[in-house]
Design a protein around this motif. Structure first.
Motif, PDB file in Angstrom:
ATOM      1  N   HIS A  33       0.856  -1.192   0.000  1.00 29.44           N
ATOM      2  CA  HIS A  33       0.000   0.000   0.000  1.00 29.44           C
ATOM      3  C   HIS A  33       0.889   1.238   0.000  1.00 29.44           C
ATOM      4  O   HIS A  33       1.747   1.399   0.871  1.00 29.44           O
ATOM      5  N   ASP A  35       1.012   5.234   0.093  1.00 28.24           N
ATOM      6  CA  ASP A  35       0.254   6.432   0.456  1.00 28.24           C
ATOM      7  C   ASP A  35       0.874   7.676  -0.170  1.00 28.24           C
ATOM      8  O   ASP A  35       1.937   8.130   0.247  1.00 28.24           O
ATOM      9  N   HIS A  66      -2.761   4.596  -2.850  1.00 25.23           N
ATOM     10  CA  HIS A  66      -3.814   5.364  -2.175  1.00 25.23           C
ATOM     11  C   HIS A  66      -3.475   6.841  -2.303  1.00 25.23           C
ATOM     12  O   HIS A  66      -2.538   7.328  -1.671  1.00 25.23           O
ATOM     13  N   MET A  68      -3.999  10.484  -1.562  1.00 27.22           N
ATOM     14  CA  MET A  68      -4.604  11.502  -0.693  1.00 27.22           C
ATOM     15  C   MET A  68      -4.181  12.856  -1.234  1.00 27.22           C
ATOM     16  O   MET A  68      -3.355  13.567  -0.658  1.00 27.22           O
ATOM     17  N   ASP A 175      -8.411   1.014   6.278  1.00 25.10           N
ATOM     18  CA  ASP A 175      -7.065   1.597   6.365  1.00 25.10           C
ATOM     19  C   ASP A 175      -7.012   2.553   7.549  1.00 25.10           C
ATOM     20  O   ASP A 175      -7.770   3.524   7.589  1.00 25.10           O
TER      21      ASP A 175
HETATM   22 ZN    ZN Z   1      -3.522   4.558   3.033  1.00 20.77          ZN
END
Ligand code: ZN
Ligand code: DX5
Length: 222
Positions: A33, A35, A66, A68, A175
């Motif tokens: 994963h 970020d 992911h 953001m 998460d």
């Molecule tokens: Zn995340």
């Protein structure tokens, strides 16, 4: 039949200057994963496409990105083009989530959408089929090592029930604060894909931590 569980360690909790060695520690995970934070959508900054491209070239497992970030409509396809297996953007940040999901799929990535803890899931019900995974954040996005928010579980369950009712195969991801003490309740509430940062990279034996999380989740899924 054993339920399908995915354990995706978050490299936010890894040592950034030893990324290659850190990636090697999680070779038994399903995905890594990644970020991506832009200091605008969340008050923290991580890395962009160049670093993600290097992680993609080095990782023993596929990438679960992911995002953001603001304006994913502009930036998300680039991560699919790098070769990320899945690209998840925030519903709160996207202008045209369905159009963006279709572009991600057309490039060959799994399309994901994420919601922050306070964002209702009901607005996703009519667009479930446009996504391969939906991420219900169990902390406010931005930082690793925060406490799991159990108040997000009812909406995860509502999303799970609606997805089942529609016959959807969508993966339901959680998460934030996922650890031995919290993974069972997330699995019971309908999650099948579990992101864990500190619980995996903070362990002396990450492979053992991944195996334990996987067993715990399997035992509590339905
Ligand atoms: Zn995340
Ligand atoms: C938080 C990130 C998470 C974070 C989870 O904004 O999206 O992926 O790395 O870290 P832990 O598992 O430590 O809560």
């Amino acid at each position: 039949m054993a339920p399908d569980v995915r354990i995706n360690p978050s490299i936010l909790a890894a040592d950034f200057v030893n990324m290659q060695a850190e990636l090697a520690r999680i070779a038994t995970a399903d995905f890594v994963h990644v970020d991506v934070m832009d200091n605008h959508f969340v008050p923290n900054l991580t890395f962009g496409p160049q670093m993600v491209e290097r992680i993609q070239a080095t990782s023993p497992v596929p990438l679960d990105v992911h995002l953001m970030i603001d304006d994913p409509d502009r930036w998300a396809p680039g991560y699919a083009e790098i070769g990320a297996a899945s690209v998840t953007f925030h519903l709160e940040a996207a202008n045209e989530p369905v159009a963006l999901a279709r572009r991600l799929r057309a490039i060959g990535a799994r399309a994901g959408v994420a919601v922050k803890p306070m964002t209702p899931v009901e607005q996703l019900f009519d667009i479930i089929d446009d996504f391969d995974q939906i991420l219900v954040m169990t902390v406010e996005p931005g930082f690793g090592g925060q406490s799991f928010m159990p108040e997000t579980m009812p909406k995860l369950r509502r999303l799970h029930d609606e997805a089942r009712r529609r016959g959807s195969q969508v993966w339901l991801q959680v998460d934030g604060g996922i650890a031995a003490s919290t993974i069972a309740q997330a699995a019971e509430s309908g999650a099948d894909t579990f992101v864990a940062g500190s619980a995996v990279f903070g362990a002396s034996d990450p492979a053992q931590a991944i195996a334990a999380l996987r067993a715990d989740a399997s035992a509590h899924m339905h």
